[in-house]
Design a protein around this motif. Structure first.
Motif, PDB file in Angstrom:
ATOM      1  N   GLY A 164      46.079  26.868  36.551  1.00  0.00           N
ATOM      2  CA  GLY A 164      47.382  26.232  36.442  1.00  0.00           C
ATOM      3  C   GLY A 164      48.539  27.187  36.276  1.00  0.00           C
ATOM      4  O   GLY A 164      49.691  26.775  36.344  1.00  0.00           O
ATOM      5  N   VAL A 165      48.254  28.462  36.054  1.00  0.00           N
ATOM      6  CA  VAL A 165      49.315  29.458  35.893  1.00  0.00           C
ATOM      7  C   VAL A 165      49.545  30.122  37.247  1.00  0.00           C
ATOM      8  O   VAL A 165      48.610  30.615  37.878  1.00  0.00           O
ATOM      9  N   ASP A 166      50.799  30.130  37.678  1.00  0.00           N
ATOM     10  CA  ASP A 166      51.128  30.678  38.994  1.00  0.00           C
ATOM     11  C   ASP A 166      51.292  32.193  38.888  1.00  0.00           C
ATOM     12  O   ASP A 166      52.390  32.745  39.020  1.00  0.00           O
ATOM     13  N   VAL A 167      50.168  32.861  38.645  1.00  0.00           N
ATOM     14  CA  VAL A 167      50.150  34.313  38.470  1.00  0.00           C
ATOM     15  C   VAL A 167      50.332  35.006  39.815  1.00  0.00           C
ATOM     16  O   VAL A 167      50.157  34.393  40.879  1.00  0.00           O
ATOM     17  N   PRO A 168      50.700  36.309  39.822  1.00  0.00           N
ATOM     18  CA  PRO A 168      50.646  37.059  41.087  1.00  0.00           C
ATOM     19  C   PRO A 168      49.230  37.013  41.653  1.00  0.00           C
ATOM     20  O   PRO A 168      48.249  36.989  40.904  1.00  0.00           O
ATOM     21  N   ASN A 169      49.118  37.011  42.979  1.00  0.00           N
ATOM     22  CA  ASN A 169      47.832  36.736  43.613  1.00  0.00           C
ATOM     23  C   ASN A 169      46.726  37.694  43.179  1.00  0.00           C
ATOM     24  O   ASN A 169      45.570  37.288  43.035  1.00  0.00           O
ATOM     25  N   ALA A 170      47.048  38.956  42.952  1.00  0.00           N
ATOM     26  CA  ALA A 170      46.021  39.925  42.559  1.00  0.00           C
ATOM     27  C   ALA A 170      45.415  39.606  41.204  1.00  0.00           C
ATOM     28  O   ALA A 170      44.355  40.145  40.849  1.00  0.00           O
ATOM     29  N   MET A 171      46.065  38.734  40.433  1.00  0.00           N
ATOM     30  CA  MET A 171      45.605  38.396  39.090  1.00  0.00           C
ATOM     31  C   MET A 171      44.891  37.046  39.041  1.00  0.00           C
ATOM     32  O   MET A 171      44.583  36.534  37.970  1.00  0.00           O
ATOM     33  N   ASP A 172      44.632  36.431  40.199  1.00  0.00           N
ATOM     34  CA  ASP A 172      44.110  35.064  40.234  1.00  0.00           C
ATOM     35  C   ASP A 172      42.650  34.955  39.819  1.00  0.00           C
ATOM     36  O   ASP A 172      42.170  33.874  39.495  1.00  0.00           O
ATOM     37  N   GLY A 173      41.910  36.062  39.873  1.00  0.00           N
ATOM     38  CA  GLY A 173      40.555  36.062  39.326  1.00  0.00           C
ATOM     39  C   GLY A 173      39.496  35.401  40.165  1.00  0.00           C
ATOM     40  O   GLY A 173      38.490  34.930  39.628  1.00  0.00           O
ATOM     41  N   VAL A 174      39.680  35.354  41.501  1.00  0.00           N
ATOM     42  CA  VAL A 174      38.683  34.738  42.378  1.00  0.00           C
ATOM     43  C   VAL A 174      37.864  35.840  43.039  1.00  0.00           C
ATOM     44  O   VAL A 174      38.361  36.592  43.880  1.00  0.00           O
ATOM     45  N   ALA A 175      36.593  35.930  42.661  1.00  0.00           N
ATOM     46  CA  ALA A 175      35.735  36.992  43.175  1.00  0.00           C
ATOM     47  C   ALA A 175      35.623  36.915  44.688  1.00  0.00           C
ATOM     48  O   ALA A 175      35.365  35.855  45.255  1.00  0.00           O
ATOM     49  N   GLY A 176      35.839  38.049  45.357  1.00  0.00           N
ATOM     50  CA  GLY A 176      35.717  38.126  46.802  1.00  0.00           C
ATOM     51  C   GLY A 176      36.974  37.769  47.553  1.00  0.00           C
ATOM     52  O   GLY A 176      37.036  37.936  48.771  1.00  0.00           O
ATOM     53  N   VAL A 177      37.993  37.261  46.835  1.00  0.00           N
ATOM     54  CA  VAL A 177      39.257  36.894  47.478  1.00  0.00           C
ATOM     55  C   VAL A 177      40.401  37.715  46.906  1.00  0.00           C
ATOM     56  O   VAL A 177      41.188  38.305  47.639  1.00  0.00           O
ATOM     57  N   THR A 178      40.504  37.767  45.566  1.00  0.00           N
ATOM     58  CA  THR A 178      41.587  38.524  44.932  1.00  0.00           C
ATOM     59  C   THR A 178      41.096  39.722  44.128  1.00  0.00           C
ATOM     60  O   THR A 178      41.904  40.518  43.656  1.00  0.00           O
ATOM     61  N   GLN A 179      39.798  39.858  43.954  1.00  0.00           N
ATOM     62  CA  GLN A 179      39.222  41.004  43.251  1.00  0.00           C
ATOM     63  C   GLN A 179      37.716  40.992  43.485  1.00  0.00           C
ATOM     64  O   GLN A 179      37.167  40.016  44.004  1.00  0.00           O
ATOM     65  N   ASP A 180      37.059  42.055  43.088  1.00  0.00           N
ATOM     66  CA  ASP A 180      35.601  42.075  43.031  1.00  0.00           C
ATOM     67  C   ASP A 180      35.152  41.582  41.665  1.00  0.00           C
ATOM     68  O   ASP A 180      35.860  41.753  40.651  1.00  0.00           O
ATOM     69  N   ALA A 181      33.985  40.973  41.618  1.00  0.00           N
ATOM     70  CA  ALA A 181      33.431  40.541  40.342  1.00  0.00           C
ATOM     71  C   ALA A 181      33.262  41.738  39.419  1.00  0.00           C
ATOM     72  O   ALA A 181      32.941  42.850  39.849  1.00  0.00           O
ATOM     73  N   VAL A 182      33.494  41.503  38.133  1.00  0.00           N
ATOM     74  CA  VAL A 182      33.348  42.538  37.112  1.00  0.00           C
ATOM     75  C   VAL A 182      31.879  42.559  36.696  1.00  0.00           C
ATOM     76  O   VAL A 182      31.393  41.638  36.026  1.00  0.00           O
ATOM     77  N   MET A 183      31.182  43.599  37.101  1.00  0.00           N
ATOM     78  CA  MET A 183      29.741  43.662  36.850  1.00  0.00           C
ATOM     79  C   MET A 183      29.455  44.239  35.463  1.00  0.00           C
ATOM     80  O   MET A 183      30.352  44.779  34.809  1.00  0.00           O
ATOM     81  N   PRO A 184      28.214  44.118  34.968  1.00  0.00           N
ATOM     82  CA  PRO A 184      27.891  44.627  33.637  1.00  0.00           C
ATOM     83  C   PRO A 184      28.317  46.090  33.467  1.00  0.00           C
ATOM     84  O   PRO A 184      28.084  46.932  34.332  1.00  0.00           O
ATOM     85  N   GLY A 185      28.992  46.363  32.356  1.00  0.00           N
ATOM     86  CA  GLY A 185      29.496  47.696  32.067  1.00  0.00           C
ATOM     87  C   GLY A 185      30.880  47.971  32.625  1.00  0.00           C
ATOM     88  O   GLY A 185      31.467  49.018  32.326  1.00  0.00           O
ATOM     89  N   GLN A 186      31.431  47.036  33.408  1.00  0.00           N
ATOM     90  CA  GLN A 186      32.752  47.234  34.001  1.00  0.00           C
ATOM     91  C   GLN A 186      33.805  46.397  33.265  1.00  0.00           C
ATOM     92  O   GLN A 186      33.487  45.545  32.438  1.00  0.00           O
ATOM     93  N   SER A 187      35.076  46.649  33.617  1.00  0.00           N
ATOM     94  CA  SER A 187      36.174  45.872  33.055  1.00  0.00           C
ATOM     95  C   SER A 187      37.243  45.677  34.117  1.00  0.00           C
ATOM     96  O   SER A 187      37.276  46.374  35.133  1.00  0.00           O
ATOM     97  N   PHE A 188      38.127  44.725  33.880  1.00  0.00           N
ATOM     98  CA  PHE A 188      39.266  44.458  34.763  1.00  0.00           C
ATOM     99  C   PHE A 188      40.424  44.027  33.881  1.00  0.00           C
ATOM    100  O   PHE A 188      40.238  43.264  32.921  1.00  0.00           O
ATOM    101  N   THR A 189      41.631  44.505  34.192  1.00  0.00           N
ATOM    102  CA  THR A 189      42.813  44.170  33.400  1.00  0.00           C
ATOM    103  C   THR A 189      43.721  43.231  34.184  1.00  0.00           C
ATOM    104  O   THR A 189      44.146  43.544  35.297  1.00  0.00           O
ATOM    105  N   TYR A 190      43.995  42.084  33.580  1.00  0.00           N
ATOM    106  CA  TYR A 190      44.903  41.088  34.160  1.00  0.00           C
ATOM    107  C   TYR A 190      46.275  41.228  33.504  1.00  0.00           C
ATOM    108  O   TYR A 190      46.370  41.337  32.272  1.00  0.00           O
TER     109      TYR A 190
END
Length: 525
Positions: A164-190
């Motif tokens: 419901g939040v109209d964030v910038p597209n890179a921050m939308d959190g959709v794996a494979g569309v706006t970012q890669d999934a955060v795998m074990p041991g990794q992190s991502f900053t929104y």
């Protein structure tokens, strides 16, 4: 071998019938085999290749068509001429100011673990910072929110979508569309600026159905900035108590509000005005009702309603992913109970209870609730008109036989890809003849409901990001394309999305480097 000449006409016809049946059988097997083969997706593919461009009668983009294998003729076949190309931009470039310091900083750690709810049955699920729901994130309008998501040990990977939040597209959190999934041991900053006010939530959008059901979600509350119109309106009748009430059904059918089974209690004094922020985190619609006090619906999906009136003996429908803010007043004696099927929250003095009742027969109709008001949108002469017709057909989806959801008669790669330009006014008709209801959710934008089954909206402007469309129903909605990107537009009954009821609204000239498919590790549904 032909039948003997001495065979009777009847025998010869039987022989031809058998041979014809065999030939037709081979043809049918071949056709089914071809349909199966054609449905199998590559191990890695772009979301922009999963759909036939639909320009809605507006301008198309030759550059987009060429870049993604869509021919100019195909684009023109969608009903529009193909103009000169637009300047290209990639999804990772669509971010908030990278040099601006954060006003609100939150760290979330996702874990896979055995989860126990007080009084409930333990299950294998997920937590954020050791709890489910995850921490409620709160920010003020205008603040820059920064959330660091770490994956400790969730095997499939995780993301965070800000529903419901109209964030910038890179921050939308959709794996494979706006970012890669955060795998074990990794992190991502929104990072995003809180430009809206209201009740929202966040949840996983990687293997989303099992992860959300299992606990990867939380509430996000964006408060009005001081000295704004929204803050002034809130000061007229400021709530003494603010109750965040996330409705969720955990594995085993364990229905909760705020992570508590059955009835929970929030202390409040007689006469207090209370804002109850109901968030439906389940994949199916629910209803809510109030005993012990009249109530008003202040907001839906993060948008305040104009002129909400007092209600009693009515229930409020909240679709999957949707939110409704209710205002109640604690009576001078007794308490208020806000109920949903299977759970409730009682608000009042400590030790004081409220009656439990069955759901009222009458449902509030938001199409006529509240008062009309001007909106910064003119849907009378839109730049694009789209049809989103939901159906169901037998066939193959990525090689799997079944009875799958369709959009405009297509499934898999044959669904429409809705193409827009920044600044477009878009009108979309969403109709459902599939046999089941669907809670439809467009990322990155809010929809203004214009009509339902041809009946115009006559109440408060009704803005939604999650809209329940039951079988046989048709909604006309409008939005402004003011947030460039590649945006998922799907059913928020999350198994339905995985079963084909998912496409995208894509801006001409925007590309994504991220990939979907079994070889990528990205699985948004």
């Amino acid at each position: 071998m032909l039948p003997p000449r001495t065979a009777s006409a009847k025998s010869r016809w039987a022989w031809f019938a058998r041979r014809l049946g065999a030939v037709l059988g081979l043809v049918a097997v071949g056709l089914v085999g071809w349909m199966w083969w054609a449905s199998v997706l590559p191990g890695s593919y772009s979301a922009l290749d999963m759909g036939v461009p639909d320009f809605g009668g507006g301008a198309g983009s030759e550059a987009h068509a060429v870049a993604h294998g869509h021919s100019a003729a195909a684009a023109a076949g969608a009903g529009a001429a193909v103009p000169a190309s637009a300047d290209g931009i990639s999804v990772p470039e669509l971010t908030a100011d990278p040099d601006r310091p954060a006003d609100v900083h939150v760290e979330l750690t996702a874990r896979a673990e055995r989860v126990s709810i007080a009084g409930g049955e333990p299950f294998d699920g997920f937590t954020l910072n050791g709890t489910t729901p995850g921490p409620t994130i709160r920010a003020t309008e205008g603040q820059l929110v920064e959330v660091v998501l770490r994956n400790e040990d969730v095997p499939a990977g995780v993301t965070a979508h800000w529903h419901g939040v109209d964030v910038p597209n890179a921050m939308d959190g959709v794996a494979g569309v706006t970012q890669d999934a955060v795998m074990p041991g990794q992190s991502f900053t929104y990072r995003f600026v809180a430009e809206q006010v209201g009740t929202f939530w966040y949840h996983a959008h990687q293997a989303s159905h099992p992860q959300v059901v299992g606990g990867l979600f939380g509430a996000l509350i964006l408060d009005p900035a001081p000295e704004t119109d929204a803050a002034a309106a809130a000061d007229v009748n400021p709530p003494a108590v603010d109750v965040v009430a996330a409705i969720h059904t955990y594995p085993g059918g364990q229905r909760t509000i705020g992570g508590a089974l059955g009835d929970s209690h929030r202390e409040s004094a007689p006469g207090d005005i209370v804002r109850v922020r109901l968030i439906n985190t389940d994949s199916t619609p629910t209803s809510a009702w109030v005993t012990g006090s009249p109530f008003r619906v202040l907001a839906v999906d993060g948008h305040d309603l104009v002129g909400p009136t007092s209600l009693a003996d009515q229930s409020v429908q909240i679709t999957a992913g949707g939110r409704a803010d209710l205002e109640v007043r604690v009576p001078e004696s007794g308490a208020v109970r806000v109920q949903v099927p299977g759970a409730s929250v009682t608000i009042g003095p400590d030790g004081v209870d409220a009656d439990e009742t069955s759901a009222p027969r009458e449902h509030l109709d938001l199409l006529s609730y509240g008062e009309p008001a001007d909106v910064a949108l003119d849907p009378e002469a839109p730049d694009r008109r789209f049809a989103y017709d939901i159906g169901r057909l037998p066939g193959f989806l990525d090689g799997r036989p079944g009875y799958w959801w369709t959009i405009n008669g297509g499934m898999g790669a044959a669904v429409p890809m809705y193409m827009v330009d920044e600044g477009d006014v878009v009108v979309m008709t969403i109709s459902n003849s599939s046999g089941e209801g669907h809670p439809m959710h467009l990322h990155g934008h809010h929809l203004l409901v214009l009509s339902r089954d041809g009946v115009p909206s006559s109440g408060s402007p009704w803005w939604v990001d999650s809209l329940d469309v039951v079988h046989g129903e048709s909604f006309e909605v409008a939005f402004v394309a003011d947030n460039p990107g590649v945006w998922m537009d799907h059913c928020h009954n999350l198994p339905h999305a995985a079963e084909g009821l998912m496409t995208h609204v894509a801006y001409n000239g925007v590309t994504t480097p991220f990939r979907l498919g079994r070889d990528t590790g990205n699985d948004p549904e």
